[in-house]
Scaffold this motif. Structure first.
Motif, PDB file in Angstrom:
ATOM      1  N   GLU A 228      12.100 103.755 -20.314  1.00 23.57           N
ATOM      2  CA  GLU A 228      13.324 103.893 -20.138  1.00 23.57           C
ATOM      3  C   GLU A 228      14.033 102.462 -19.724  1.00 23.57           C
ATOM      4  O   GLU A 228      13.352 101.718 -18.856  1.00 23.57           O
ATOM      5  CB  GLU A 228      13.899 105.045 -19.309  1.00 23.57           C
ATOM      6  CG  GLU A 228      13.606 106.196 -20.011  1.00 23.57           C
ATOM      7  CD  GLU A 228      14.082 107.277 -19.032  1.00 23.57           C
ATOM      8  OE1 GLU A 228      14.780 108.286 -19.555  1.00 23.57           O
ATOM      9  OE2 GLU A 228      13.705 107.448 -17.980  1.00 23.57           O
ATOM     10  N   ASN A 230      17.792  99.927 -18.736  1.00 21.74           N
ATOM     11  CA  ASN A 230      18.939  99.344 -18.638  1.00 21.74           C
ATOM     12  C   ASN A 230      19.156  97.935 -19.215  1.00 21.74           C
ATOM     13  O   ASN A 230      18.664  97.088 -18.714  1.00 21.74           O
ATOM     14  CB  ASN A 230      19.609  99.547 -17.237  1.00 21.74           C
ATOM     15  CG  ASN A 230      19.542 100.783 -16.806  1.00 21.74           C
ATOM     16  OD1 ASN A 230      20.213 101.737 -17.084  1.00 21.74           O
ATOM     17  ND2 ASN A 230      19.162 101.101 -15.402  1.00 21.74           N
ATOM     18  N   ARG A 266      14.933  98.212 -15.288  1.00 17.32           N
ATOM     19  CA  ARG A 266      14.083  99.432 -15.185  1.00 17.32           C
ATOM     20  C   ARG A 266      14.740 100.467 -14.413  1.00 17.32           C
ATOM     21  O   ARG A 266      15.196  99.972 -13.360  1.00 17.32           O
ATOM     22  CB  ARG A 266      12.800  99.307 -15.209  1.00 17.32           C
ATOM     23  CG  ARG A 266      11.968  98.516 -16.004  1.00 17.32           C
ATOM     24  CD  ARG A 266      11.852  99.367 -17.319  1.00 17.32           C
ATOM     25  NE  ARG A 266      10.944  98.413 -18.358  1.00 17.32           N
ATOM     26  CZ  ARG A 266      10.831  98.811 -19.438  1.00 17.32           C
ATOM     27  NH1 ARG A 266      11.652  99.562 -20.261  1.00 17.32           N
ATOM     28  NH2 ARG A 266      10.339  98.135 -20.509  1.00 17.32           N
ATOM     29  N   PRO A 267      14.954 101.733 -14.785  1.00 21.87           N
ATOM     30  CA  PRO A 267      15.628 102.566 -13.867  1.00 21.87           C
ATOM     31  C   PRO A 267      15.106 102.805 -12.450  1.00 21.87           C
ATOM     32  O   PRO A 267      15.591 102.945 -11.526  1.00 21.87           O
ATOM     33  CB  PRO A 267      15.653 104.065 -14.737  1.00 21.87           C
ATOM     34  CG  PRO A 267      15.248 103.538 -16.274  1.00 21.87           C
ATOM     35  CD  PRO A 267      14.641 102.159 -15.898  1.00 21.87           C
ATOM     36  N   GLU A 268      13.640 102.516 -12.387  1.00 20.66           N
ATOM     37  CA  GLU A 268      13.133 102.823 -10.998  1.00 20.66           C
ATOM     38  C   GLU A 268      13.385 101.619 -10.155  1.00 20.66           C
ATOM     39  O   GLU A 268      12.927 101.447  -9.017  1.00 20.66           O
ATOM     40  CB  GLU A 268      11.688 102.903 -11.240  1.00 20.66           C
ATOM     41  CG  GLU A 268      11.042 101.782 -12.026  1.00 20.66           C
ATOM     42  CD  GLU A 268      10.933 102.223 -13.246  1.00 20.66           C
ATOM     43  OE1 GLU A 268      11.793 102.891 -14.010  1.00 20.66           O
ATOM     44  OE2 GLU A 268       9.840 101.361 -14.059  1.00 20.66           O
ATOM     45  N   LYS A 298      16.793 111.564 -12.174  1.00 18.18           N
ATOM     46  CA  LYS A 298      17.334 110.756 -12.865  1.00 18.18           C
ATOM     47  C   LYS A 298      18.762 110.682 -12.632  1.00 18.18           C
ATOM     48  O   LYS A 298      19.601 111.939 -12.479  1.00 18.18           O
ATOM     49  CB  LYS A 298      17.004 111.032 -14.237  1.00 18.18           C
ATOM     50  CG  LYS A 298      16.305 109.620 -14.955  1.00 18.18           C
ATOM     51  CD  LYS A 298      15.568 109.819 -16.232  1.00 18.18           C
ATOM     52  CE  LYS A 298      16.101 110.925 -17.064  1.00 18.18           C
ATOM     53  NZ  LYS A 298      15.410 110.860 -18.489  1.00 18.18           N
ATOM     54  N   ARG A 300      22.517 109.140 -13.904  1.00 21.82           N
ATOM     55  CA  ARG A 300      23.496 108.241 -14.729  1.00 21.82           C
ATOM     56  C   ARG A 300      24.739 107.924 -13.751  1.00 21.82           C
ATOM     57  O   ARG A 300      25.467 108.665 -13.663  1.00 21.82           O
ATOM     58  CB  ARG A 300      23.770 108.683 -15.968  1.00 21.82           C
ATOM     59  CG  ARG A 300      24.254 107.812 -17.225  1.00 21.82           C
ATOM     60  CD  ARG A 300      23.505 108.504 -18.352  1.00 21.82           C
ATOM     61  NE  ARG A 300      24.296 109.825 -18.743  1.00 21.82           N
ATOM     62  CZ  ARG A 300      25.456 110.021 -19.219  1.00 21.82           C
ATOM     63  NH1 ARG A 300      26.181 108.789 -19.354  1.00 21.82           N
ATOM     64  NH2 ARG A 300      25.992 111.082 -19.407  1.00 21.82           N
ATOM     65  N   LEU A 310      21.221 103.595 -15.439  1.00 21.79           N
ATOM     66  CA  LEU A 310      20.252 104.807 -15.340  1.00 21.79           C
ATOM     67  C   LEU A 310      19.338 104.400 -14.273  1.00 21.79           C
ATOM     68  O   LEU A 310      18.860 103.614 -14.101  1.00 21.79           O
ATOM     69  CB  LEU A 310      19.435 105.067 -16.569  1.00 21.79           C
ATOM     70  CG  LEU A 310      18.847 106.449 -16.823  1.00 21.79           C
ATOM     71  CD1 LEU A 310      19.778 107.286 -17.043  1.00 21.79           C
ATOM     72  CD2 LEU A 310      18.090 106.276 -18.293  1.00 21.79           C
ATOM     73  N   ALA A 311      19.369 105.180 -13.208  1.00 25.48           N
ATOM     74  CA  ALA A 311      18.547 104.988 -12.050  1.00 25.48           C
ATOM     75  C   ALA A 311      17.470 106.190 -11.913  1.00 25.48           C
ATOM     76  O   ALA A 311      17.841 107.378 -12.145  1.00 25.48           O
ATOM     77  CB  ALA A 311      19.574 105.111 -10.770  1.00 25.48           C
ATOM     78  N   ARG A 312      16.209 106.019 -11.407  1.00 23.82           N
ATOM     79  CA  ARG A 312      15.281 106.957 -11.351  1.00 23.82           C
ATOM     80  C   ARG A 312      14.635 106.888  -9.950  1.00 23.82           C
ATOM     81  O   ARG A 312      14.178 105.724  -9.705  1.00 23.82           O
ATOM     82  CB  ARG A 312      14.159 106.760 -12.427  1.00 23.82           C
ATOM     83  CG  ARG A 312      13.162 107.839 -12.372  1.00 23.82           C
ATOM     84  CD  ARG A 312      11.875 107.442 -12.975  1.00 23.82           C
ATOM     85  NE  ARG A 312      11.980 107.509 -14.597  1.00 23.82           N
ATOM     86  CZ  ARG A 312      11.565 108.783 -14.989  1.00 23.82           C
ATOM     87  NH1 ARG A 312      11.065 109.622 -14.311  1.00 23.82           N
ATOM     88  NH2 ARG A 312      11.643 108.868 -16.489  1.00 23.82           N
TER      89      ARG A 312
END
Lengths: 343, 284
Positions: A228, A230, A266-268, A298, A300, A310-312
């Motif tokens: 995934e 951003n 990256r979301p992470e 996750k 948004r 997007l953040a994880r």
């Protein structure tokens, strides 16, 4: 000395070397040309230009039977009228291996794939996972110079698929099988590969180790396809990339002032709430959506006047979720986690 | 396990409910086919005597005709198989146009009456027919070949009529085969004829047996084609039956011969079914 295993030049100019003992994955969506590439390597199709070499031998126009390539088909293609043992014996019989040696090698390879007691069964009496093991055994029993895996896990359910992936990887490393693995599943590619070639429209978009491809994708397509992401449209200014909402991030090898910059987060790489406070790059926003995934959550987040990101976040069972839908939160990231997509 | 039973029971009830849809056809066939046939067969043992049946089974003349019928049916079956298998294989590999053309050409004869086709063969195969005239003109032969009113003519005509019955089951069996299987065999080191012998042929056997059963059974009872193309010199059992009825009005003996034909046909069918059944297991 150069030792080349499976040199392919085909399609819209594909040039690929599989090193001895390596598992190289061709990753791409359907229509990217990965199946054509596979057919060319297996010998079911002849390339219009270029050559296919196995070691020092040019096999470009050699028929499949003369190539010494073991292949596991998508649906295994086990011979339904032959027992497991006869299926596995097939390539040995075609090579006129003496009878007792065939029996010995079939026994050995069945041990290897952990099916020693299934020799006399018919394929349809086996489960999907067992059928796959037989297909694998049949493809490696004659010590081929190259092993081809054509989306072999697609027909298995999720749990079994993960188990088989790890098993195939262990076997491949133990036997040092030179392997070309074709898949459209990026997760699978990350798990199994020594190197991955991402294909797009008949070309190799990027070739590298799984972590290279994940952390430093060369093109928007690769960044989007693997994991995934951003993808943020920023711009260069004074030697820094300006991330909308966050501000300038000084980076090596900057572009000319005013030029657009495609930035990957990256979301992470994103942190939320209290954790974000200690990070140098921060922005405020509102949580639009949150999805609980067990090991992580996750979010948004719509940045104020900026893009949606997007953040994880990894979760611990004892820890409460850092934010809920509708909450205003701070987002932050470390500058070294920002990657410029240059392709 | 009990849940499997629970699921099966309503399914069976469902099946029973729809069985009534077959009723009109069953009544029709029962009244106009099964009943008359049974009546005819009953005549074979009319008056409680087995004399007619004994004559049909023991009299050398009739046994000879039966054996010849079986021989002809066997030859027709083998010839059809030899001609049909390559056609079915070709259809499998042909493009959509080739396949459509082949299907059309195979179905074309079905739209023409057997009688018309048989007369056409008489025109083609006769002493003065197209084949003989052409060969004479080209100087290939000096006297006309005997193609009509003999075994050759009968075989040509029957093979022509029955060929589609062989092609379709074989083609269907080949279609059912996963196209990756021959590819896999080739990749594992098999040359083309080995691919055929070890993979394609065994997997097409159910179709081969089905085609053979169909052609053999149909050939055994054939009437029009051998009657016309055989010119009276080739006598098959169906012709014998017709003769008993039409010329000698010997209904009981005709019935007895019919019983023999029916028993032999069912026997042949049963034998081939057993062969297929034994093989279906292996072919999946």
């Amino acid at each position: 000395m150069e030792k080349r295993f499976g040199t392919v030049r085909a399609l819209a100019g594909v040039d690929l070397d599989v090193a001895e003992g390596e598992l190289l994955t061709i990753l791409g969506p359907s229509g990217s040309g990965k199946t054509t590439l596979l057919k060319v390597v297996a010998g079911f199709e002849v390339p219009d230009e270029g050559t296919v070499r196995l070691g020092a031998t040019d096999v470009t126009v050699a028929p499949p039977r003369a190539r010494d390539v073991g292949m596991v088909f998508q649906n295994y293609a086990l011979f339904p009228h032959l027992t497991v043992a006869r299926n596995i014996a097939f390539p040995l019989e075609m090579r006129r291996v003496p009878r007792d040696e065939i029996a010995r090698r079939v026994r050995e390879v069945l041990e290897l794939v952990e099916l020693p007691h299934h020799a006399e069964r018919l394929p349809r009496q086996l489960s999907g996972g067992q059928q796959q093991r037989v297909a694998l055994a049949r493809a490696i029993v004659f010590n081929p110079r190259l092993l081809l895996l054509d989306e072999p896990f697609g027909a298995l359910d999720r749990k079994l698929r993960e188990q088989m992936q790890l098993e195939v990887r262990r076997l491949q490393r133990r036997l040092k099988l030179t392997t070309l693995f074709i898949t459209h599943d990026q997760e699978e590619a990350l798990i199994l590969s020594d190197r991955i070639a991402v294909m797009e429209a008949g070309r190799i978009a990027q070739l590298g180790t799984p972590d290279e491809l994940y952390a430093r994708p060369a093109t928007r397509f690769v960044a989007d396809f693997l994991g995934e992401s951003n993808l943020i449209e920023g711009a260069w200014q004074g030697g820094a990339a300006v991330v909308p909402g966050f501000g300038p991030v000084p980076l090596p090898a900057p572009g000319t002032d005013g030029a657009p910059a495609l930035l990957l987060l990256r979301p992470e790489a994103l942190r939320i709430g209290a954790e974000a406070q200690s990070l140098p790059l921060r922005a405020e926003g509102r949580v639009v959506e949150s999805v609980f995934l067990g090991v992580s959550e996750k979010f948004r987040v719509a940045l104020d006047g900026g893009p949606e990101l997007l953040a994880r976040l990894p979760l611990r069972p004892s820890q409460p979720s850092p934010a809920r839908e509708g909450d205003r939160v701070a987002l932050g990231f470390a500058p070294e986690d920002l990657h410029v997509v240059r392709g | 396990m009990s849940s499997a039973v629970d699921r099966a029971a309503p399914a069976r009830a469902e099946e029973r409910r729809w069985v009534w849809l077959a009723l009109p056809a069953v009544l029709f066939l029962g009244a106009l086919f099964a009943w008359p046939v049974l009546r005819l067969l009953a005549q074979a043992v009319e008056g409680g005597t087995l004399e007619h049946l004994e004559k049909a089974v023991l009299d050398e003349l009739y046994v000879e005709v039966l054996v010849e019928s079986l021989e002809i049916a066997l030859w027709v079956t083998l010839l059809c198989l030899a001609l049909a298998y390559p056609v079915a294989l070709w259809m499998l590999r042909a493009g959509p146009w080739g396949r459509a053309l082949a299907l059309f050409m195979l179905l074309l004869p079905f739209w023409t009456s057997v009688l018309v086709r048989t007369y056409a063969w008489m025109v083609i195969l006769g002493r003065n027919g197209i084949v003989n005239r052409s060969l004479l003109e080209w100087g290939v032969i000096t006297t006309p070949l005997p193609l009509l009113h003999n075994l050759t003519g009968v075989l040509i005509g029957m093979v022509h009529v029955l060929l589609p019955y062989m092609v379709f089951p074989i083609y269907a069996a080949l279609l059912r085969m996963d196209p990756d299987l021959p590819r896999a065999a080739e990749g594992l080191g098999a040359p083309p004829w080995r691919v055929f012998q070890r993979v394609v042929l065994p997997l097409s056997l159910p179709g081969v047996f089905a085609g053979c059963a169909l052609v053999f059974v149909l050939a055994l009872g054939f009437f029009i084609t051998p009657a016309l193309l055989g010119g009276g010199r080739i006598i098959m059992i169906s012709m014998l039956i017709e003769q008993q009825v039409r010329e000698f009005l010997d209904w009981p003996f005709a019935a007895a011969l019919s019983v023999v034909l029916l028993v032999v046909t069912l026997g042949a069918y049963w034998g081939l079914q057993r062969l297929t059944g034994g093989n279906r297991l292996a072919a999946g």
